[in-house]
Design a protein around this motif. Structure first.
Motif, PDB file in Angstrom:
ATOM      1  N   PRO A 114     102.702 -61.378  43.053  1.00 47.40           N
ATOM      2  CA  PRO A 114     103.212 -60.759  44.285  1.00 47.40           C
ATOM      3  C   PRO A 114     103.571 -59.274  44.093  1.00 47.40           C
ATOM      4  O   PRO A 114     103.343 -58.464  44.986  1.00 47.40           O
ATOM      5  CB  PRO A 114     104.454 -61.582  44.629  1.00 47.40           C
ATOM      6  CG  PRO A 114     104.219 -62.907  43.974  1.00 47.40           C
ATOM      7  CD  PRO A 114     103.463 -62.589  42.719  1.00 47.40           C
ATOM      8  N   ALA A 115     104.104 -58.926  42.934  1.00 49.38           N
ATOM      9  CA  ALA A 115     104.409 -57.511  42.668  1.00 49.38           C
ATOM     10  C   ALA A 115     103.126 -56.698  42.587  1.00 49.38           C
ATOM     11  O   ALA A 115     103.062 -55.575  43.090  1.00 49.38           O
ATOM     12  CB  ALA A 115     105.215 -57.375  41.385  1.00 49.38           C
ATOM     13  N   LEU A 116     102.102 -57.264  41.990  1.00 53.85           N
ATOM     14  CA  LEU A 116     100.806 -56.593  41.909  1.00 53.85           C
ATOM     15  C   LEU A 116     100.260 -56.339  43.314  1.00 53.85           C
ATOM     16  O   LEU A 116      99.773 -55.240  43.613  1.00 53.85           O
ATOM     17  CB  LEU A 116      99.843 -57.454  41.095  1.00 53.85           C
ATOM     18  CG  LEU A 116      98.512 -56.846  40.695  1.00 53.85           C
ATOM     19  CD1 LEU A 116      98.705 -55.641  39.792  1.00 53.85           C
ATOM     20  CD2 LEU A 116      97.644 -57.889  39.995  1.00 53.85           C
ATOM     21  N   ALA A 117     100.367 -57.334  44.193  1.00 49.93           N
ATOM     22  CA  ALA A 117      99.914 -57.166  45.587  1.00 49.93           C
ATOM     23  C   ALA A 117     100.706 -56.059  46.283  1.00 49.93           C
ATOM     24  O   ALA A 117     100.140 -55.227  46.991  1.00 49.93           O
ATOM     25  CB  ALA A 117     100.039 -58.488  46.344  1.00 49.93           C
ATOM     26  N   PHE A 118     102.021 -56.032  46.080  1.00 42.77           N
ATOM     27  CA  PHE A 118     102.838 -54.976  46.678  1.00 42.77           C
ATOM     28  C   PHE A 118     102.372 -53.610  46.174  1.00 42.77           C
ATOM     29  O   PHE A 118     102.238 -52.666  46.949  1.00 42.77           O
ATOM     30  CB  PHE A 118     104.318 -55.192  46.344  1.00 42.77           C
ATOM     31  CG  PHE A 118     105.212 -54.111  46.901  1.00 42.77           C
ATOM     32  CD1 PHE A 118     105.703 -54.212  48.190  1.00 42.77           C
ATOM     33  CD2 PHE A 118     105.531 -52.986  46.153  1.00 42.77           C
ATOM     34  CE1 PHE A 118     106.513 -53.215  48.726  1.00 42.77           C
ATOM     35  CE2 PHE A 118     106.332 -51.982  46.670  1.00 42.77           C
ATOM     36  CZ  PHE A 118     106.823 -52.099  47.966  1.00 42.77           C
ATOM     37  N   MET A 119     102.138 -53.512  44.876  1.00 39.95           N
ATOM     38  CA  MET A 119     101.720 -52.241  44.281  1.00 39.95           C
ATOM     39  C   MET A 119     100.387 -51.780  44.860  1.00 39.95           C
ATOM     40  O   MET A 119     100.175 -50.595  45.070  1.00 39.95           O
ATOM     41  CB  MET A 119     101.591 -52.371  42.761  1.00 39.95           C
ATOM     42  CG  MET A 119     102.850 -52.830  42.060  1.00 39.95           C
ATOM     43  SD  MET A 119     104.114 -51.588  41.961  1.00 39.95           S
ATOM     44  CE  MET A 119     103.637 -50.760  40.479  1.00 39.95           C
ATOM     45  N   ARG A 120      99.514 -52.723  45.120  1.00 41.15           N
ATOM     46  CA  ARG A 120      98.187 -52.370  45.643  1.00 41.15           C
ATOM     47  C   ARG A 120      98.241 -51.927  47.103  1.00 41.15           C
ATOM     48  O   ARG A 120      97.514 -51.028  47.499  1.00 41.15           O
ATOM     49  CB  ARG A 120      97.245 -53.566  45.529  1.00 41.15           C
ATOM     50  CG  ARG A 120      96.714 -53.789  44.157  1.00 41.15           C
ATOM     51  CD  ARG A 120      95.657 -54.889  44.172  1.00 41.15           C
ATOM     52  NE  ARG A 120      95.080 -55.053  42.860  1.00 41.15           N
ATOM     53  CZ  ARG A 120      94.898 -56.225  42.264  1.00 41.15           C
ATOM     54  NH1 ARG A 120      95.234 -57.344  42.884  1.00 41.15           N
ATOM     55  NH2 ARG A 120      94.374 -56.283  41.072  1.00 41.15           N
ATOM     56  N   ASP A 133     108.267 -51.340  36.167  1.00 36.89           N
ATOM     57  CA  ASP A 133     108.917 -51.864  34.966  1.00 36.89           C
ATOM     58  C   ASP A 133     108.740 -53.371  34.811  1.00 36.89           C
ATOM     59  O   ASP A 133     108.847 -53.894  33.700  1.00 36.89           O
ATOM     60  CB  ASP A 133     110.401 -51.514  34.944  1.00 36.89           C
ATOM     61  CG  ASP A 133     110.664 -50.197  34.249  1.00 36.89           C
ATOM     62  OD1 ASP A 133     109.825 -49.766  33.437  1.00 36.89           O
ATOM     63  OD2 ASP A 133     111.721 -49.603  34.509  1.00 36.89           O
ATOM     64  N   LEU A 134     108.475 -54.084  35.910  1.00 37.27           N
ATOM     65  CA  LEU A 134     108.203 -55.525  35.797  1.00 37.27           C
ATOM     66  C   LEU A 134     107.021 -55.763  34.869  1.00 37.27           C
ATOM     67  O   LEU A 134     107.033 -56.685  34.054  1.00 37.27           O
ATOM     68  CB  LEU A 134     107.848 -56.122  37.162  1.00 37.27           C
ATOM     69  CG  LEU A 134     108.947 -56.587  38.073  1.00 37.27           C
ATOM     70  CD1 LEU A 134     108.364 -57.128  39.359  1.00 37.27           C
ATOM     71  CD2 LEU A 134     109.810 -57.627  37.407  1.00 37.27           C
ATOM     72  N   PHE A 135     106.008 -54.929  35.015  1.00 39.57           N
ATOM     73  CA  PHE A 135     104.801 -55.118  34.217  1.00 39.57           C
ATOM     74  C   PHE A 135     105.054 -54.796  32.751  1.00 39.57           C
ATOM     75  O   PHE A 135     104.467 -55.398  31.868  1.00 39.57           O
ATOM     76  CB  PHE A 135     103.652 -54.297  34.791  1.00 39.57           C
ATOM     77  CG  PHE A 135     103.357 -54.674  36.215  1.00 39.57           C
ATOM     78  CD1 PHE A 135     102.734 -55.862  36.512  1.00 39.57           C
ATOM     79  CD2 PHE A 135     103.763 -53.867  37.255  1.00 39.57           C
ATOM     80  CE1 PHE A 135     102.492 -56.247  37.818  1.00 39.57           C
ATOM     81  CE2 PHE A 135     103.537 -54.230  38.569  1.00 39.57           C
ATOM     82  CZ  PHE A 135     102.897 -55.426  38.857  1.00 39.57           C
TER      83      PHE A 135
END
Length: 195
Positions: A114-120, A133-135
């Motif tokens: 979900p964080a990856l989707a937000f970033m995209r 920083d999550l990554f």
């Protein structure tokens, strides 16, 4: 009709509001774990209640913070998107934003997609810098994470906190990030930011 007793979760929500800035207890965690199906949506509702986030609200604004922290402790994937929304919508350097980010780390790998989707897909650069920083904390070396962080690096300005992306980029991309960081050190805009 006889009055029904409030559910244990309803009572917990009231306790969280009434206890103010006191930390939640192990008993409250155990109650949530015992009633997970009811507790998670109730905690999400409390965590995202903007009126209760105000300092002059009942509980001094701490009830949503405690709900956010409990969601992290419960490590439920259902809480990830609302927690990302809190990180995105809350003001920088607020307790609730920091708590939401910490809870995402506590939830672990379930927070990454979900964080990856937000970033995209989000146009909000500053929250992307925070979520990067999550990554670094959870994702480690993964070309998808590195690729998205590289896009955020290109999108971010030094005022957005671009320098904060160096560590997540290095953790997810390894040595391939060195030329990028070397170029950044030569950026005249960075010099003016340091002065």
């Amino acid at each position: 009709l006889p009055e029904t007793e409030p559910s244990p979760v309803d009572s917990l929500i009231e306790e969280l509001i009434e206890q103010g800035e006191k930390e939640f207890t192990q008993e409250q965690v155990a109650l949530c774990q015992a009633h997970l199906e009811e507790a998670v949506p109730a905690l999400i509702e409390l965590a995202t209640n903007e009126e209760l986030q105000m300092e002059d609200a009942p509980g001094g604004g701490y009830a949503p913070i405690r709900a956010v922290q409990l969601l992290g402790r419960l490590r439920t994937a259902e809480a990830v998107r609302p927690l990302i929304d809190i990180v995105a919508d809350a003001e920088p350097d607020t307790i609730i934003r920091d708590a939401a980010f910490s809870s995402l780390i506590e939830i672990g790998p379930a927070a990454l997609e979900p964080a990856l989707a937000f970033m995209r897909y989000s146009r909000m650069v500053e929250p992307k810098v925070v979520l990067a920083d999550l990554f670094a904390e959870i994702g480690q070396r993964d070309e998808r994470f590195f690729s998205v962080l590289l896009d955020v690096w290109k999108e971010a300005t030094w005022e957005d906190g671009k320098a904060l992306l160096a560590y997540p980029l290095a953790r997810t991309g390894g040595e391939q990030v060195i030329p990028l960081l070397q170029d950044a050190l030569a950026d005249p805009q960075l010099d003016s930011r340091i002065d």
